[in-house]
Design an enzyme around this catalytic site. Structure first.
Site, short mmCIF file in Angstrom:
data_model
loop_
_atom_site.label_atom_id
_atom_site.label_comp_id
_atom_site.label_asym_id
_atom_site.label_seq_id
_atom_site.Cartn_x
_atom_site.Cartn_y
_atom_site.Cartn_z
N ARG A 35 18.36 -10.83 -30.05
CA ARG A 35 19.60 -11.45 -29.57
C ARG A 35 19.43 -12.95 -29.38
O ARG A 35 20.40 -13.69 -29.40
CB ARG A 35 20.03 -10.81 -28.24
CG ARG A 35 20.49 -9.36 -28.36
CD ARG A 35 20.53 -8.69 -27.01
NE ARG A 35 19.19 -8.67 -26.40
CZ ARG A 35 18.92 -8.17 -25.21
NH1 ARG A 35 19.89 -7.65 -24.48
NH2 ARG A 35 17.69 -8.19 -24.73
N ARG A 36 18.19 -13.43 -29.18
CA ARG A 36 17.99 -14.85 -28.87
C ARG A 36 17.77 -15.64 -30.15
O ARG A 36 16.66 -15.69 -30.68
CB ARG A 36 16.82 -15.00 -27.90
CG ARG A 36 17.17 -14.51 -26.49
CD ARG A 36 15.97 -14.43 -25.59
NE ARG A 36 15.08 -13.33 -25.93
CZ ARG A 36 13.95 -13.04 -25.27
NH1 ARG A 36 13.58 -13.77 -24.25
NH2 ARG A 36 13.20 -12.01 -25.64
N ASP A 59 22.65 -7.33 -31.16
CA ASP A 59 22.24 -6.41 -30.10
C ASP A 59 22.18 -5.02 -30.73
O ASP A 59 23.17 -4.58 -31.33
CB ASP A 59 23.29 -6.48 -28.97
CG ASP A 59 22.87 -5.70 -27.73
OD1 ASP A 59 22.27 -4.62 -27.87
OD2 ASP A 59 23.17 -6.17 -26.62
N ASN A 86 11.06 -1.70 -32.96
CA ASN A 86 10.33 -2.17 -31.78
C ASN A 86 11.25 -2.55 -30.61
O ASN A 86 10.86 -2.42 -29.45
CB ASN A 86 9.48 -3.39 -32.20
CG ASN A 86 9.02 -4.21 -31.02
OD1 ASN A 86 8.05 -3.84 -30.34
ND2 ASN A 86 9.70 -5.31 -30.73
N SER A 139 5.59 4.63 -26.46
CA SER A 139 4.87 4.17 -25.26
C SER A 139 4.05 5.32 -24.71
O SER A 139 4.36 6.49 -24.96
CB SER A 139 5.88 3.73 -24.19
OG SER A 139 5.23 3.50 -22.96
N TYR A 152 13.17 5.53 -18.20
CA TYR A 152 12.39 4.85 -19.25
C TYR A 152 11.50 5.88 -19.95
O TYR A 152 11.43 5.91 -21.18
CB TYR A 152 11.56 3.71 -18.66
CG TYR A 152 10.72 3.01 -19.72
CD1 TYR A 152 11.33 2.29 -20.74
CD2 TYR A 152 9.33 3.10 -19.72
CE1 TYR A 152 10.56 1.67 -21.74
CE2 TYR A 152 8.56 2.48 -20.70
CZ TYR A 152 9.19 1.77 -21.71
OH TYR A 152 8.44 1.17 -22.69
N GLY A 183 -0.24 1.68 -23.99
CA GLY A 183 -0.23 1.57 -22.53
C GLY A 183 0.19 0.15 -22.17
O GLY A 183 1.06 -0.43 -22.83
N GLU A 188 6.76 -9.94 -22.25
CA GLU A 188 7.87 -10.20 -21.32
C GLU A 188 8.42 -8.90 -20.73
O GLU A 188 9.43 -8.90 -20.01
CB GLU A 188 8.98 -10.98 -22.02
CG GLU A 188 8.53 -12.38 -22.42
CD GLU A 188 9.58 -13.15 -23.21
OE1 GLU A 188 10.75 -12.74 -23.25
OE2 GLU A 188 9.21 -14.19 -23.79
P1 NDP Z 1 9.36 -7.95 -24.70
O1 NDP Z 1 10.34 -7.99 -23.57
O2 NDP Z 1 8.38 -9.05 -24.81
O3 NDP Z 1 10.16 -7.82 -26.08
C1 NDP Z 1 11.27 -7.00 -26.23
C2 NDP Z 1 11.96 -7.31 -27.55
O4 NDP Z 1 13.04 -6.39 -27.72
C3 NDP Z 1 12.53 -8.71 -27.57
O5 NDP Z 1 12.32 -9.28 -28.83
C4 NDP Z 1 14.01 -8.49 -27.34
O6 NDP Z 1 14.78 -9.47 -28.04
C5 NDP Z 1 14.22 -7.12 -28.00
N1 NDP Z 1 15.37 -6.45 -27.40
C6 NDP Z 1 15.50 -5.96 -26.15
N2 NDP Z 1 16.73 -5.49 -25.96
C7 NDP Z 1 17.41 -5.67 -27.12
C8 NDP Z 1 18.74 -5.41 -27.54
N3 NDP Z 1 19.64 -4.85 -26.72
N4 NDP Z 1 19.10 -5.72 -28.80
C9 NDP Z 1 18.21 -6.33 -29.62
N5 NDP Z 1 16.94 -6.59 -29.29
C10 NDP Z 1 16.55 -6.29 -28.04
O7 NDP Z 1 8.63 -6.54 -24.56
P2 NDP Z 1 7.51 -5.82 -25.47
O8 NDP Z 1 7.13 -6.64 -26.62
O9 NDP Z 1 6.46 -5.36 -24.56
O10 NDP Z 1 8.34 -4.55 -25.93
C11 NDP Z 1 8.51 -4.17 -27.28
C12 NDP Z 1 8.51 -2.66 -27.38
O11 NDP Z 1 7.26 -2.16 -26.95
C13 NDP Z 1 9.56 -1.97 -26.51
O12 NDP Z 1 10.12 -0.90 -27.23
C14 NDP Z 1 8.74 -1.45 -25.33
O13 NDP Z 1 9.35 -0.34 -24.72
C15 NDP Z 1 7.45 -1.10 -26.03
N6 NDP Z 1 6.27 -0.99 -25.19
C16 NDP Z 1 5.85 -2.04 -24.40
C17 NDP Z 1 4.72 -1.90 -23.61
C18 NDP Z 1 4.26 -2.97 -22.68
O14 NDP Z 1 3.45 -2.65 -21.75
N7 NDP Z 1 4.64 -4.21 -22.85
C19 NDP Z 1 3.91 -0.67 -23.67
C20 NDP Z 1 4.45 0.35 -24.51
C21 NDP Z 1 5.56 0.17 -25.25
P3 NDP Z 1 16.04 -10.26 -27.45
O15 NDP Z 1 15.90 -10.30 -25.95
O16 NDP Z 1 15.96 -11.60 -28.10
O17 NDP Z 1 17.20 -9.46 -27.91
C1 8X3 Z 2 5.32 0.28 -21.24
C2 8X3 Z 2 4.10 0.78 -20.56
O1 8X3 Z 2 3.28 2.04 -18.51
O2 8X3 Z 2 4.92 0.30 -18.16
O3 8X3 Z 2 5.91 1.24 -22.03
O4 8X3 Z 2 5.57 2.38 -19.15
S1 8X3 Z 2 4.50 1.41 -19.03
#
Ligand code: NDP
Ligand code: 8X3
Length: 254
Positions: A35-36, A59, A86, A139, A152, A183, A188
């Site tokens: 979105r950004r 979105d 992702n 996850s 979640y 994990g 962010e």
């Molecule tokens: P970030 O918050 O760093 O990145 C999330 C990304 O998802 C951003 O690029 C954001 O882009 C995009 N996003 C979120 N909501 C929307 C939306 N409504 N429409 C379009 N794009 C969207 O988090 P992560 O990189 O950690 O997360 C990425 C994936 O990994 C997720 O699915 C998360 O559940 C999963 N995950 C993360 C873990 C962690 O510990 N960090 C562990 C396990 C899984 P923008 O805001 O620009 O739209």
């Molecule tokens: C992100 C990892 O442990 O915060 O999916 O759910 S946790």
């Protein structure tokens, strides 16, 4: 990977951005979404000059926009070889009895329905060509449940189920389907979960070495560089300090 096209959703930060950069390094032409728009512009400046780049702002909850943008890609962008689903986040960390319905809607609509909307637009081209590789970012929360993780965890259990279902349904077409279930990864993610509270978000990753987004991108690279007859179906990856969703050794300092 010259002239092959990869699409990464949520490429504006964290795991998605690391995957986008890694795919570009491997030579894939890249469709990056989020979105950004300013972040998509910044990403462009970090990419090698010899790959093509198509940023798409939407979105994933916007069913019509997803269908119209991804269903009407320019002809020279339409043959997507790799889809990394992702985009997603956690919103809140509250017990079920006091959780916010808006947070629940966000997690189900983005993590589950958004993934489906994107997949719906991309899969027909893959079945027509009898090829493709779908990588869904699940996850540890999709393999286990933890206190206050309720919705979640449910959304990521759904991602796990959809990944396994996709692998079965797409088996006749030779399409690879992989789930990666990390994990704790420092991105962010916790800033979003705690609605911009950076102090609270920072404590999640204190006292041990969390995974980095690049650790997940490295797994994507390994998966994509396997021979045609090999699919990494399901990968759970944890920081060494983490033994399960709830067991984290915060005394195991980096
Ligand atoms: P970030 O918050 O760093 O990145 C999330 C990304 O998802 C951003 O690029 C954001 O882009 C995009 N996003 C979120 N909501 C929307 C939306 N409504 N429409 C379009 N794009 C969207 O988090 P992560 O990189 O950690 O997360 C990425 C994936 O990994 C997720 O699915 C998360 O559940 C999963 N995950 C993360 C873990 C962690 O510990 N960090 C562990 C396990 C899984 P923008 O805001 O620009 O739209
Ligand atoms: C992100 C990892 O442990 O915060 O999916 O759910 S946790």
């Amino acid at each position: 990977m010259k002239n092959k096209i990869a699409l990464v959703t949520g490429a504006t930060s964290g795991i998605g951005k690391a995957c986008a950069l890694t795919l570009a390094k491997l030579g894939y032409d890249l469709i990056a979404t989020g979105r950004r728009t300013e972040r998509l512009e910044e990403l462009k400046n970090e990419l090698p000059d010899d790959i093509r780049f198509l940023p798409l702002e939407f979105d994933v909850r916007d069913r019509e926009k997803v269908a119209s943008l991804l269903g009407n890609l320019p002809a020279d962008w339409s043959e997507i070889a790799v889809l990394v689903n992702n985009a997603g986040n956690a919103h809140g960390l509250d017990p079920i009895q006091t959780g916010s319905v808006d947070d629940w809607d966000a997690m189900i609509d983005i993590n589950v329905k958004g993934l489906l909307y994107v997949s719906k637009a991309i899969i027909p081209g893959m079945t027509q060509r009898n090829s493709g590789h779908i990588i869904n970012i699940g996850s540890i929360a999709g393999k286990e449940v933890y206190p206050n993780g309720n919705v979640y965890c449910a959304s990521k259990h759904a991602v796990d189920a959809l990944t396994n279902g996709m692998r079965m349904d797409l088996n006749p077409f030779g399409i690879k389907v992989m789930g990666i279930h990390p994990g704790l990864v420092e991105t962010e993610f916790s800033l979003v979960r705690f609605k911009g509270d950076s102090q609270r978000a920072g404590t999640v990753y204190k006292g041990y070495a969390p995974l980095l987004a690049q650790d997940i991108a490295d797994i994507v690279e390994f998966a994509l560089t396997r021979p045609a007859h090999v699919v990494l179906a399901d990968v759970v990856v944890l920081p060494t300090a983490q033994a399960s969703a709830t067991v984290i050794n915060k005394k195991l300092n980096p």
